[in-house]
Design an enzyme around this catalytic site. Structure first.
Site: not given
Lengths: 429, 148
Positions: B73-76
């Protein structure tokens, strides 16, 4: 253990000050976690440095609760608070939390806006460019072939690696903030030639020749190859920036694709053998009319009611080409009384839209052109939203799940039509 | 901090891997065969997975040894797990199969022992509720099966 050059060791020892030393210390821990042997130099870093919610500032209240405290303790994961100088690398801030002007319309409070403005002033004061977008390549930061970058934002990462041949892993907030100071990132993953080779084949047997179909193919690709590197060949035609943007964002969200090859299209895939670095390996998947329909049905499985009350365009942030098209599609029509139309882009592209009269056209039709953020990032939708429509597979993947609403996925024209009628009539041609 | 006492008998299984973040801890395993999303997939304040259709949807990983295939998923990802450390809802340790920048950076800023690159598949061997002693300094995981 990662090997340091003399200069890197000096940075770690504090020769360039405590903030660079803390940045190097974090990057050494990160490189060791990856098993990287050394670092590459980077002068192109994109992240979300130092931005913090009031909760996080409160958490670091004992350390001063300011930008310096958040950057030291959270971004650099340092045990102490140090002075944070101007960044050393070319550094860019990606998307943020609200539109700088239309934040009230987005439901943000005065306090949240004050926090936003404080962070932004600090970001600028530290020499970080306020791109405020998930599409830095549309707002003044276009990497070139072979350039070592340290970028966050999965849709930008996949674009950088695949479309222009830049080199970046999917970095995080802490690694990008540290890289802004140290100009280093672990030499691992996509920085290395061998890691960039294809792992599976996708044989495209149905014509993929508009931005909507590039998005569907991207969503299929991610769901099929997950986080590996696909090599696509077959009936893919007329590549363009917005097609790649939509394809990559969809593939990154459904599966975590960080690089793809399209034979004869992307720069590291002159032919199949180049893309794989030898004969094709891995599995071979087929994208045909059935796969296309299944993908469309999956994306539309979060839609029940056709009474659409919100249409969101601009994920990833719209290019000037897309804004001009949306303005042309809505000219002479009006957004329905029961519906809202929000379109998201970067500040740089909005300036062009303002100059070209598109912002005014959209506004006259009752639509709003917003910058900096998107509904998923800021969790901002018009009050009472129950059913949304998108032309982005990525936003369809995220927003309904995040906000607990229904969602439809279709073409830009279908979305504009839904915004003007309040009714979803999307179908797969 | 875990205060779990170890059994006096020999462990039921031992797995060797590569230490990602050093450290030693003891605790209970929470195993999932689904990859984990950070941003949008985890509520850091609650320390829970919130991804619909995830087999751990609604389950807390706080003070558990999280055994999972990898990060997606997200780079967060790292900053969401970093937030769990601030919120006091962090896992005790991470054991994962596939090394990505997300999982590696997340483990670093969580500051918990973490291992990967195992000689035996932890997902096949470890079950939720097993008692584990994770020694990332020596690249070793010892497990005691829960009664089941």
């Amino acid at each position: 253990m990662v090997t340091l050059t003399t200069q890197e060791q000096a940075m770690l020892d504090g020769e360039q000050g405590p903030a660079v030393a803390r940045a190097m210390a974090l990057l050494v821990r990160y490189a060791d976690a990856l098993g990287a042997e050394d670092f590459v130099e980077t002068n192109n870093v994109a992240g979300v440095p130092g931005s913090a919610s009031p909760w996080m500032k409160e958490y670091y209240a004992a350390d001063g609760g300011d930008y310096r405290a958040v950057f030291s303790r959270f971004d650099l994961d340092s045990d102490d608070v140090v002075d944070v100088p101007r960044m050393n690398a070319f550094s860019c801030h990606l998307q943020g939390g609200m539109d700088p002007e239309l934040w009230r319309e987005q439901g943000m409070t005065e306090a949240a806006n004050a926090n936003f403005r404080y962070d932004e002033e600090q970001v600028a004061a530290h020499g970080i460019q306020l791109l405020k977008t998930c599409t830095p390549y549309l707002a003044g930061n276009v990497p070139v072939m072979g350039e070592h970058c340290a970028w966050m934002e999965s849709s930008a990462v996949v674009f950088c690696n695949s479309v222009v041949g830049g080199r970046t892993n999917c970095e995080g907030r802490e690694s990008t903030s540290a890289a802004m100071l140290a100009k280093r990132i672990p030499n691992w993953g996509f920085h290395r030639d061998a890691y960039r080779l294809g792992q599976h084949s996708i044989d495209v047997q149905v014509s993929v020749d508009d931005v909507f179909d590039w998005g569907l193919l991207g969503y299929f690709t991610g769901a099929t190859v997950e986080d590996t590197i696909p090599v696509l060949s077959g009936a893919i035609t007329n590549p363009s920036l917005i097609r790649h943007k939509h394809f990559g964002a969809a593939a990154a969200s459904s599966g975590g694709v960080e690089m793809y090859h399209m034979v004869g299209i992307t720069p590291e895939a002159r032919d199949l053998e180049t893309a794989f670095g030898g004969p094709p390996r891995g599995e071979r998947f087929v994208y045909d009319a059935q796969a296309r329909r299944r993908t469309w049905e999956t994306l539309n499985s979060v839609g029940q009611s056709t009474a659409v009350d919100f249409v969101m365009l601009g994920c990833p942030h719209y290019s000037i080409e897309q804004i001009a098209l949306a303005a042309r599609l809505i000219e002479g029509r009006r957004v329905h009384a029961n519906c809202a139309l929000w379109i998201f882009t970067s500040r740089a592209v909005k300036a062009m839209a303002d100059a070209g009269g598109h912002t005014a056209t959209l506004r006259a039709a009752g639509a709003m052109l917003m910058t900096d953020t998107c509904s998923a990032i800021s969790q901002a939708v018009p009050p009472g939203t129950r059913v949304a429509a998108f032309d982005s597979a990525k936003q369809t993947h995220y927003l309904p799940a995040i906000m607990g609403i229904e969602g439809w996925f279709g073409t830009t024209a279908e979305c504009i039509d839904a915004a003007c009628t309040g009714v979803w009539r999307g179908d797969l041609a | 901090m875990s205060v779990t006492a170890l059994p006096t008998r020999a462990p039921d299984y031992v797995i060797h891997g590569r230490g990602v973040v050093p450290g030693i801890t003891v605790g209970e395993a929470l195993v999932t065969r689904d990859t984990i999303s950070g941003w949008g997939g985890v509520n850091p304040m609650a320390g829970k997975v919130i991804e619909s259709r995830h087999e751990l949807n609604g389950v807390s990983f706080a003070d558990k040894i999280l055994v999972f295939p990898g990060a997606k998923g997200s780079s967060g990802w790292s900053s969401i797990f970093h937030m769990t450390r601030l919120a006091g809802t962090a896992p005790l340790a991470l054991l994962f199969n596939v090394t990505t920048t997300k999982a590696a950076l997340g483990a670093v800023v969580l500051r918990v022992p973490a291992l990967t690159d195992f000689d035996r598949d932890p997902l096949a061997l470890i079950a939720t509720g097993d008692l584990l002693r994770v020694n990332a300094d020596e690249g070793k995981v010892e497990g005691w099966r829960a009664p089941r």
